[in-house]
Design an enzyme around this catalytic site. Structure first.
Site, short mmCIF file in Angstrom:
data_model
loop_
_atom_site.label_atom_id
_atom_site.label_comp_id
_atom_site.label_asym_id
_atom_site.label_seq_id
_atom_site.Cartn_x
_atom_site.Cartn_y
_atom_site.Cartn_z
N GLU A 1 21.88 22.30 7.63
CA GLU A 1 20.67 22.51 8.34
C GLU A 1 20.60 21.84 9.94
O GLU A 1 21.22 20.99 10.04
CB GLU A 1 19.50 21.72 7.56
CG GLU A 1 19.65 21.80 6.03
CD GLU A 1 18.57 20.95 5.30
OE1 GLU A 1 19.35 20.37 4.19
OE2 GLU A 1 17.78 20.25 5.65
N HIS B 1 16.26 24.61 7.44
CA HIS B 1 16.85 24.07 6.21
C HIS B 1 17.71 25.19 5.51
O HIS B 1 17.35 25.40 4.28
CB HIS B 1 15.73 23.59 5.10
CG HIS B 1 16.03 22.78 4.20
ND1 HIS B 1 16.79 23.17 3.10
CD2 HIS B 1 15.65 21.42 3.79
CE1 HIS B 1 16.83 22.16 2.11
NE2 HIS B 1 16.15 21.15 2.71
N ASP C 1 23.50 14.09 0.47
CA ASP C 1 22.26 14.20 1.03
C ASP C 1 22.28 13.41 2.38
O ASP C 1 22.08 12.34 2.35
CB ASP C 1 21.01 13.91 0.12
CG ASP C 1 19.73 14.35 0.66
OD1 ASP C 1 18.65 14.08 -0.01
OD2 ASP C 1 19.68 14.81 1.82
N ARG D 1 6.42 26.04 6.00
CA ARG D 1 7.29 26.77 5.19
C ARG D 1 6.38 27.35 3.92
O ARG D 1 6.87 28.25 3.11
CB ARG D 1 8.56 26.14 4.25
CG ARG D 1 7.99 24.86 3.65
CD ARG D 1 9.22 23.87 3.09
NE ARG D 1 8.97 22.71 2.09
CZ ARG D 1 9.65 22.36 1.20
NH1 ARG D 1 10.73 22.71 0.99
NH2 ARG D 1 9.09 21.41 0.77
N ARG E 1 12.98 28.87 -2.58
CA ARG E 1 14.22 28.04 -2.81
C ARG E 1 15.14 28.72 -2.43
O ARG E 1 16.03 29.42 -3.35
CB ARG E 1 14.08 27.34 -4.08
CG ARG E 1 15.27 26.50 -4.68
CD ARG E 1 15.29 25.21 -4.08
NE ARG E 1 14.25 24.48 -4.40
CZ ARG E 1 14.09 23.11 -3.79
NH1 ARG E 1 14.46 22.77 -2.76
NH2 ARG E 1 13.01 22.56 -4.56
O1 TA6 Z 1 17.36 18.50 3.29
C1 TA6 Z 1 17.66 17.56 2.32
C2 TA6 Z 1 16.67 17.44 1.40
O2 TA6 Z 1 15.58 16.72 2.27
C3 TA6 Z 1 16.93 16.48 0.30
O3 TA6 Z 1 16.35 15.26 0.04
C4 TA6 Z 1 16.04 17.57 -0.86
O4 TA6 Z 1 14.90 17.00 -1.16
C5 TA6 Z 1 16.05 18.65 -0.33
O5 TA6 Z 1 15.61 18.47 1.18
C6 TA6 Z 1 14.80 19.80 -0.85
O6 TA6 Z 1 13.83 19.65 -0.60
P1 TA6 Z 1 12.42 20.22 -1.20
O7 TA6 Z 1 11.12 19.88 -0.90
O8 TA6 Z 1 12.70 21.52 -0.94
O9 TA6 Z 1 12.60 20.10 -2.74
#
Ligand code: TA6
Length: 285
Positions: free
Chosen positions: A257, A153, A198, A81, A55
């Site tokens: 991203e 991301h 988002d 990932r 994260r």
């Molecule tokens: O990039 C934005 C997003 O798609 C959000 O909707 C949020 O879910 C984030 O990614 C994080 O996703 P994750 O699967 O890492 O919790």
């Protein structure tokens, strides 16, 4: 070297910059140009475990972005990932920058998720210098074309998201995930953050700039062969709902991203390669 959870990583220290790169997810977890505070955000609650995403830093998203259409059981943001990538090469550039190339190939698990006729190789070529350059290469080794999404991301460290602005996306259309995926158009202004944000911006090859008065810097994000930009901050409630993210961490990060998702999903022909390039650098404000 190994990092938290015993995950193997490269620890790169040069006169130009410092960085940590994990084989797990080909994940750039840390980047700081010399004399600069960290550019990437990393949650203090992040997992560092096989099979789990990290994260913070730069998760590599492939072969689908977000939830997989028609398959709610599939892992969000694909599988790249959470896989352990192989080290392909490491080299030093004439200017002292260091380039690490990592490779991912299909295995039994990925084939079960995204199998025949898809056959592919992924390479993540990461150059750590005064700027951070990331080239994500998708090669179609199969005999049939395939459709996929991809993204870097990236989690950026900011002083306070409530005071930063993201420039570069004015008059661009986007899907608003915080508002039922409604399609909207960004106005003439920079993006400012006052609630969960988002947004998937489509058909944009523009560079973005994160303007951060608190850290007196601008983070410039340039890209090539990428037509989508996603901007995300979870704000209060989503931050609380995430196990691997601290309840009070949301003001200190913003994701900008780069990739090809939604309307910009890629169609890669047999034997063809697609390379998306993202360059991140800091400048004084
Ligand atoms: O990039 C934005 C997003 O798609 C959000 O909707 C949020 O879910 C984030 O990614 C994080 O996703 P994750 O699967 O890492 O919790």
């Amino acid at each position: 070297m190994t990092g938290p959870g015993g995950l193997p990583r490269y620890e790169i220290t040069t006169p130009l910059a410092e960085a940590h790169i994990y084989l797990h997810g080909a994940h750039v977890a840390q980047f700081a140009p010399a004399g600069e505070s960290p550019v990437l955000f990393m949650s203090a609650q992040s997992w560092f475990r096989p099979g789990k995403p990290i994260r913070g830093g730069v998760p590599v998203i492939f072969p689908w972005f977000g939830p997989r259409q028609g398959d709610a059981s599939a892992p969000a943001h694909g599988f790249a990932r959470t896989r352990s990538w192989a080290a392909e090469s490491i080299s030093q550039q004439p200017d002292g920058a260091v380039t690490v190339t990592l490779r991912l190939e299909p295995d039994e698990e990925t084939r079960a998720l995204w199998g025949e006729p898809n056959d592919w190789v992924l390479r993540h070529r990461i150059t750590v210098g005064a700027a951070l350059t990331m080239e994500l290469e998708i090669e179609n080794r199969g005999g049939m074309p395939f459709r996929c999404e991809e993204a870097l991301h990236t989690y950026f460290a900011v002083s306070d998201v409530q005071n930063v602005a993201v420039h570069g996306l004015k008059n661009t259309e986007y899907y608003d995930k915080a508002d039922g995926m409604q399609r909207k158009r960004q106005g003439n202004d920079a993006i400012r953050f006052t609630a969960e944000t988002d947004r998937t911006y489509v058909n944009t090859a523009a560079a973005c700039v994160i303007d951060d008065p608190g850290l007196r810097r601008r983070i410039v994000i340039e890209k090539a062969a990428s037509d989508s930009t996603i901007v995300w901050n979870p704000w209060i409630a989503k931050a609380k709902a995430m196990q691997d993210f601290g309840d009070d961490e949301w003001p200190r990060m913003v994701c900008v991203e780069t990739g090809n998702v939604a309307d910009n999903a890629l169609e890669i022909g047999p034997g063809a390669r697609h390379v998306t390039k993202t360059t991140v650098r800091c400048e004084a404000r």
